[in-house]
Design a protein around this motif. Structure first.
Motif, PDB file in Angstrom:
ATOM      1  N   ILE A 150       0.757  -1.503   0.276  1.00 47.97           N
ATOM      2  CA  ILE A 150      -0.271  -0.051   0.426  1.00 47.97           C
ATOM      3  C   ILE A 150       0.722   1.033  -0.043  1.00 47.97           C
ATOM      4  CG2 ILE A 150      -1.861   1.119   1.121  1.00 47.97           C
ATOM      5  CD1 ILE A 150      -3.018  -1.373   2.509  1.00 47.97           C
ATOM      6  N   GLY A 151       0.711   2.327  -0.599  1.00 44.56           N
ATOM      7  CA  GLY A 151       1.435   3.639  -0.685  1.00 44.56           C
ATOM      8  C   GLY A 151       0.850   4.469  -2.496  1.00 44.56           C
ATOM      9  N   ARG A 152       1.502   5.379  -1.827  1.00 43.28           N
ATOM     10  CA  ARG A 152       0.753   6.629  -2.386  1.00 43.28           C
ATOM     11  C   ARG A 152       2.100   6.541  -3.737  1.00 43.28           C
ATOM     12  NH1 ARG A 152       0.713  13.423  -1.042  1.00 43.28           N
ATOM     13  NH2 ARG A 152       0.972  13.875  -4.093  1.00 43.28           N
ATOM     14  N   VAL A 153       0.987   6.950  -5.239  1.00 44.53           N
ATOM     15  CA  VAL A 153       1.075   7.087  -6.859  1.00 44.53           C
ATOM     16  C   VAL A 153       2.196   8.640  -5.930  1.00 44.53           C
ATOM     17  CG1 VAL A 153       1.306   6.842  -8.869  1.00 44.53           C
ATOM     18  CG2 VAL A 153      -0.233   4.566  -7.290  1.00 44.53           C
ATOM     19  N   HIS A 154       3.271   8.701  -6.683  1.00 44.05           N
ATOM     20  CA  HIS A 154       4.389  10.255  -6.585  1.00 44.05           C
ATOM     21  C   HIS A 154       3.735  10.180  -7.861  1.00 44.05           C
ATOM     22  CE1 HIS A 154       5.577  10.453  -2.205  1.00 44.05           C
ATOM     23  NE2 HIS A 154       4.837   8.920  -1.858  1.00 44.05           N
ATOM     24  N   ALA A 155       4.799   9.642  -8.932  1.00 44.38           N
ATOM     25  CA  ALA A 155       4.497  10.045  -9.866  1.00 44.38           C
ATOM     26  C   ALA A 155       4.045   9.249 -11.301  1.00 44.38           C
ATOM     27  CB  ALA A 155       5.726  10.561 -10.670  1.00 44.38           C
ATOM     28  N   GLY A 156       3.789   9.527 -12.322  1.00 48.46           N
ATOM     29  CA  GLY A 156       3.299   8.625 -13.230  1.00 48.46           C
ATOM     30  C   GLY A 156       2.220   8.058 -13.318  1.00 48.46           C
ATOM     31  N   GLN A 157       1.582   6.859 -13.519  1.00 50.59           N
ATOM     32  CA  GLN A 157       0.546   6.332 -13.721  1.00 50.59           C
ATOM     33  C   GLN A 157       0.716   5.198 -13.578  1.00 50.59           C
ATOM     34  OE1 GLN A 157      -2.156   7.288 -16.661  1.00 50.59           O
ATOM     35  NE2 GLN A 157      -0.842   6.241 -18.003  1.00 50.59           N
ATOM     36  N   VAL A 158       0.229   4.118 -12.748  1.00 48.87           N
ATOM     37  CA  VAL A 158      -0.078   2.719 -13.340  1.00 48.87           C
ATOM     38  C   VAL A 158      -1.165   1.717 -13.532  1.00 48.87           C
ATOM     39  CG1 VAL A 158      -0.123   2.235 -10.913  1.00 48.87           C
ATOM     40  CG2 VAL A 158       1.126   0.969 -11.370  1.00 48.87           C
ATOM     41  N   LYS A 159      -0.522   0.545 -14.438  1.00 49.98           N
ATOM     42  CA  LYS A 159      -1.908   0.017 -14.672  1.00 49.98           C
ATOM     43  C   LYS A 159      -1.604  -1.855 -13.906  1.00 49.98           C
ATOM     44  CE  LYS A 159      -2.365   2.316 -19.076  1.00 49.98           C
ATOM     45  NZ  LYS A 159      -2.218   2.360 -20.816  1.00 49.98           N
ATOM     46  N   ARG A 160      -2.592  -2.557 -13.856  1.00 54.15           N
ATOM     47  CA  ARG A 160      -2.405  -3.677 -12.956  1.00 54.15           C
ATOM     48  C   ARG A 160      -1.923  -4.578 -14.937  1.00 54.15           C
ATOM     49  NH1 ARG A 160      -6.530  -6.747 -15.244  1.00 54.15           N
ATOM     50  NH2 ARG A 160      -8.120  -6.449 -16.121  1.00 54.15           N
ATOM     51  N   ALA A 161      -1.421  -6.103 -14.376  1.00 48.32           N
ATOM     52  CA  ALA A 161      -0.677  -6.794 -15.042  1.00 48.32           C
ATOM     53  C   ALA A 161       0.655  -5.756 -15.774  1.00 48.32           C
ATOM     54  CB  ALA A 161      -1.383  -7.678 -16.129  1.00 48.32           C
ATOM     55  N   THR A 162       1.366  -5.252 -15.273  1.00 49.32           N
ATOM     56  CA  THR A 162       2.046  -4.559 -15.928  1.00 49.32           C
ATOM     57  C   THR A 162       3.625  -5.170 -15.280  1.00 49.32           C
ATOM     58  OG1 THR A 162       0.682  -2.908 -15.466  1.00 49.32           O
ATOM     59  CG2 THR A 162       3.402  -1.883 -15.745  1.00 49.32           C
ATOM     60  N   GLU A 163       4.815  -5.235 -15.942  1.00 49.39           N
ATOM     61  CA  GLU A 163       6.285  -5.626 -15.422  1.00 49.39           C
ATOM     62  C   GLU A 163       6.416  -4.117 -15.084  1.00 49.39           C
ATOM     63  OE1 GLU A 163       7.946  -7.182 -18.269  1.00 49.39           O
ATOM     64  OE2 GLU A 163       7.359  -8.907 -18.119  1.00 49.39           O
ATOM     65  N   ILE A 164       6.975  -4.413 -13.587  1.00 52.52           N
ATOM     66  CA  ILE A 164       7.829  -2.957 -12.481  1.00 52.52           C
ATOM     67  C   ILE A 164       9.050  -3.318 -12.213  1.00 52.52           C
ATOM     68  CG2 ILE A 164       5.907  -1.769 -12.258  1.00 52.52           C
ATOM     69  CD1 ILE A 164       6.837  -4.355  -9.693  1.00 52.52           C
ATOM     70  N   LYS A 165       9.868  -2.577 -11.197  1.00 58.02           N
ATOM     71  CA  LYS A 165      11.224  -3.350 -10.691  1.00 58.02           C
ATOM     72  C   LYS A 165      11.403  -2.480  -9.227  1.00 58.02           C
ATOM     73  CE  LYS A 165      13.988   0.723 -12.388  1.00 58.02           C
ATOM     74  NZ  LYS A 165      15.182   1.028 -13.070  1.00 58.02           N
ATOM     75  N   ILE A 166      11.549  -3.557  -8.491  1.00 58.83           N
ATOM     76  CA  ILE A 166      10.708  -3.217  -6.748  1.00 58.83           C
ATOM     77  C   ILE A 166      13.048  -2.645  -6.668  1.00 58.83           C
ATOM     78  CG2 ILE A 166      10.589  -4.233  -4.970  1.00 58.83           C
ATOM     79  CD1 ILE A 166       9.115  -6.050  -5.600  1.00 58.83           C
ATOM     80  N   CYS A 167      13.266  -1.158  -5.832  1.00 59.66           N
ATOM     81  CA  CYS A 167      14.240  -0.499  -5.714  1.00 59.66           C
ATOM     82  C   CYS A 167      14.219  -0.367  -4.289  1.00 59.66           C
ATOM     83  CB  CYS A 167      14.511   0.693  -6.753  1.00 59.66           C
ATOM     84  SG  CYS A 167      13.625   0.940  -8.442  1.00 59.66           S
ATOM     85  N   THR A 168      15.269  -1.060  -3.750  1.00 58.06           N
ATOM     86  CA  THR A 168      15.850  -0.423  -2.151  1.00 58.06           C
ATOM     87  C   THR A 168      16.881   0.867  -2.265  1.00 58.06           C
ATOM     88  OG1 THR A 168      18.418  -1.389  -2.661  1.00 58.06           O
ATOM     89  CG2 THR A 168      16.094  -3.323  -2.011  1.00 58.06           C
ATOM     90  N   PRO A 169      16.249   1.528  -0.375  1.00 54.46           N
ATOM     91  CA  PRO A 169      17.140   3.130  -0.366  1.00 54.46           C
ATOM     92  C   PRO A 169      18.169   2.855  -1.162  1.00 54.46           C
ATOM     93  CG  PRO A 169      15.624   2.021   0.859  1.00 54.46           C
ATOM     94  CD  PRO A 169      15.835   0.742  -0.079  1.00 54.46           C
ATOM     95  N   ASP A 170      19.436   1.916  -1.290  1.00 52.62           N
ATOM     96  CA  ASP A 170      20.370   2.175  -2.070  1.00 52.62           C
ATOM     97  C   ASP A 170      20.315   1.913  -3.367  1.00 52.62           C
ATOM     98  OD1 ASP A 170      20.387  -0.485  -1.895  1.00 52.62           O
ATOM     99  OD2 ASP A 170      21.340  -1.863  -1.089  1.00 52.62           O
ATOM    100  N   GLY A 171      19.545   1.784  -3.888  1.00 52.39           N
ATOM    101  CA  GLY A 171      19.397   1.861  -5.490  1.00 52.39           C
ATOM    102  C   GLY A 171      20.111   0.173  -5.958  1.00 52.39           C
ATOM    103  N   CYS A 202      -3.052   3.647  -3.645  1.00 54.16           N
ATOM    104  CA  CYS A 202      -3.394   2.437  -4.115  1.00 54.16           C
ATOM    105  C   CYS A 202      -2.751   1.476  -3.269  1.00 54.16           C
ATOM    106  CB  CYS A 202      -3.148   2.089  -5.074  1.00 54.16           C
ATOM    107  SG  CYS A 202      -1.521   2.492  -5.676  1.00 54.16           S
ATOM    108  N   ALA A 203      -3.259  -0.087  -3.524  1.00 52.62           N
ATOM    109  CA  ALA A 203      -3.187  -1.142  -3.132  1.00 52.62           C
ATOM    110  C   ALA A 203      -2.241  -2.278  -4.212  1.00 52.62           C
ATOM    111  CB  ALA A 203      -3.874  -1.717  -2.029  1.00 52.62           C
ATOM    112  N   VAL A 204      -1.349  -2.690  -4.142  1.00 49.37           N
ATOM    113  CA  VAL A 204      -0.809  -3.641  -5.424  1.00 49.37           C
ATOM    114  C   VAL A 204      -0.548  -5.407  -5.102  1.00 49.37           C
ATOM    115  CG1 VAL A 204      -0.385  -1.428  -6.525  1.00 49.37           C
ATOM    116  CG2 VAL A 204       1.522  -2.793  -5.244  1.00 49.37           C
ATOM    117  N   SER A 205      -0.951  -6.343  -4.899  1.00 55.72           N
ATOM    118  CA  SER A 205      -0.583  -7.653  -5.380  1.00 55.72           C
ATOM    119  C   SER A 205       0.086  -7.895  -6.287  1.00 55.72           C
ATOM    120  CB  SER A 205      -1.517  -8.032  -4.715  1.00 55.72           C
ATOM    121  OG  SER A 205      -2.609  -8.615  -6.143  1.00 55.72           O
ATOM    122  N   GLY A 206       1.287  -9.287  -5.973  1.00 54.56           N
ATOM    123  CA  GLY A 206       2.062  -9.791  -7.248  1.00 54.56           C
ATOM    124  C   GLY A 206       3.175  -9.887  -6.825  1.00 54.56           C
TER     125      GLY A 206
END
Length: 504
Positions: free
Chosen positions: A312-333, A363-367
């Motif tokens: 769960i979080g707030r979308v800070h920029a852009g937009q997101v769609k379901r069934a989309t490939e993304i990447k998960i970034c940690t604070p160290d890059g 929004c909330a995202v699963s997967g």
């Protein structure tokens, strides 16, 4: 309710404050001022302003007590519109707010009234009290432990509401959600006034630059002292170095349990419409960069038996769609690939499936089974990590160890050190204010939290889950800094009858 900003008046070092009547409102100015800004032969409370006032005159008999004289009125001007920064736009169809306060000042009760009056529930629907306190321990103890969010609609505007804990031991829950909102409702009890946790949560909100709407709650109590509460609240803003814009806060008087609110305490409306209108007028819409790459900072986690881990979080920029490939970034890059299977938005106390969510909404995202709080879910190609969430350091520590007493193994299902270790480190996935370290032996672990209640809630949850272990005494965490030994302290307020107070 607000305070007019008085221009060209320099405060020197007198701590007392006075009020200057004006046509619009009642304005606060420091009593030790430079007289050159006033017309010749001007007077303030009978004192000439030809020269600066001495501190002895500041506190003299000519100055009435502040608590007896302050009476604020609503400013009729429209709030200044938030200037759009270059490349950013303002969404006027959304407001993101958090409700913050000291414990027992009525946050969850007020949210209940807001949900009912926003027609979230059917008229014939049976709804329990403090519906936002859905956790079993929350209902048993009568306190809010976890931050939770919901959303309502008012006059076509979606209002995302985050209910936060009021106990200081759960301050980490407040800190991690404040970056999702653009403004806060600061609830203050009409009898007690600002309390220690009021200072803490307000300080965090002011540091983030949030707009604050002060809600004086429980005005229906016979012992309500509204003038004193308003004065001490304003003084708290000054002590916390709030900006001029933040000190120009709007005040709403309310009775959460009666579902009433108003701009004046003696003329409350029959519902919470004045509060809703104040939110729309004073809390700015989110500033967004819709054309940039998608970014969402994970601030909370949930779990569903069918969907798995939900971020769960707030979308800070852009937009997101379901069934989309993304990447998960940690604070160290560092980044790793992932995919959003399902996408949800919050609407009327429920998660509603959605195909697209734009910047500014929550929004909330699963997967993503391995996502953690503080990480950034970003666009697969151009996304970048956002600054992570920072919370205050723990103040108390306790030792957890395997039960070696003669009664070991009689009550719990999980009794080994491996069971204990896995459960404790799993707690860190969503409890940012807690730390777990290995102890001196293989079956001992050191748990650090914000207070004994913070750790006690963990102990009770683990006991109900079937874990069996031993707990050591709590110890205060001290630190060496600048050549001295520092340790946390608490400020305690006592309310006693006048007959029990010494005159010496």
């Amino acid at each position: 309710m607000g305070f007019m900003q008085v221009q060209h008046i320099m405060a020197l070092d007198c701590p007392s404050y006075a009020i200057v009547p004006s046509r619009e409102c009642t304005a606060y100015v420091p009593l030790w001022v430079r007289a050159s800004f006033f017309p010749p032969k001007s007077q303030l409370f009978g004192l000439p302003l030809r020269s600066k006032l001495s501190s002895s005159r500041c506190l003299g008999k000519n100055l009435p007590r502040l608590v007896d004289m302050v009476r604020c009125r609503i400013i009729t001007r429209e709030p200044e519109q938030l200037e759009e920064r270059k490349g950013l736009k303002i969404r006027h169809d959304i407001r993101n707010i958090a409700i913050i306060a000291h414990v027992d000042h009525g946050k969850t009760t007020l949210v209940d009234a807001m949900l009912h009056q926003a027609k979230v529930f059917r008229e014939n629907q049976t709804v329990q009290e403090r519906i936002m306190d859905s956790n079993v321990l929350e209902r048993e103890r009568g306190i809010t432990i976890l931050s939770k969010n919901t959303a309502i609609r008012y006059k076509g505007t979606k209002i995302n509401i985050i209910d936060t804990p009021g106990h200081s031991d759960f301050g980490g829950e407040v800190e991690r959600v404040l970056n999702m909102v653009d403004g806060v409702l600061l609830l203050v009890d009409a009898v007690e006034g600002p309390m220690p946790q009021t200072r803490f949560v307000l300080k965090k909100a002011l540091e983030l630059g949030h707009i604050v709407v002060v809600v004086i709650n429980k005005v229906d109590r016979p012992s309500a002292n509204l003038d004193h509460v308003v004065n001490t609240t304003f003084e708290l803003f000054v002590e916390l170095n709030a900006t001029d814009e933040q000190c120009d806060f709007q005040i709403v008087y309310a009775s959460g349990i009666q579902g009433k609110a108003g701009i004046e305490p003696d003329s409350l409306a029959i519902d919470l419409e004045p509060l809703f209108e104040t939110i729309l007028r004073w809390i700015p819409g989110p500033q967004i960069d819709i054309d940039n790459a998608f970014q969402m900072l994970v601030t909370n986690l949930d779990y569903d038996e069918h969907k798995g881990r939900i971020a769960i979080g707030r979308v800070h920029a852009g937009q997101v769609k379901r069934a989309t490939e993304i990447k998960i970034c940690t604070p160290d890059g560092a980044c790793r690939p992932g995919k959003i299977n399902e996408l949800f938005v919050f609407e009327n106390f429920a998660r509603i499936p959605s195909d697209t969510v734009e910047a500014g909404d929550i929004c909330a995202v699963s997967g993503m089974s391995d996502v953690h709080i503080g990480e950034t879910v970003a666009d697969k190609l151009d996304g970048m990590a956002l600054p992570t969430i920072k919370v205050e350091e723990p103040t108390v520590k306790m030792s957890f160890s395997v039960n070696t007493s003669p009664f070991a193994g009689r009550e719990g299902k999980f009794v080994t050190s491996k069971n204990l270790r896995d459960r404790l480190f799993r707690e860190l996935d969503r409890n940012l204010a807690m730390k777990v370290e290995d102890g001196k032996t293989a079956d001992t672990f050191i748990i650090s939290g914000r207070g004994t209640l913070h750790i006690t809630i963990l102990i009770e949850n683990m006991r109900r889950e079937g874990y069996e272990f031993m707990v050591g005494p709590s110890q205060v965490i001290s630190k060496e800094k600048e050549g001295g030994l520092l340790e946390p302290y608490e400020v305690e307020n006592l309310t006693v009858p006048l007959a029990c107070v010494s005159s010496e």
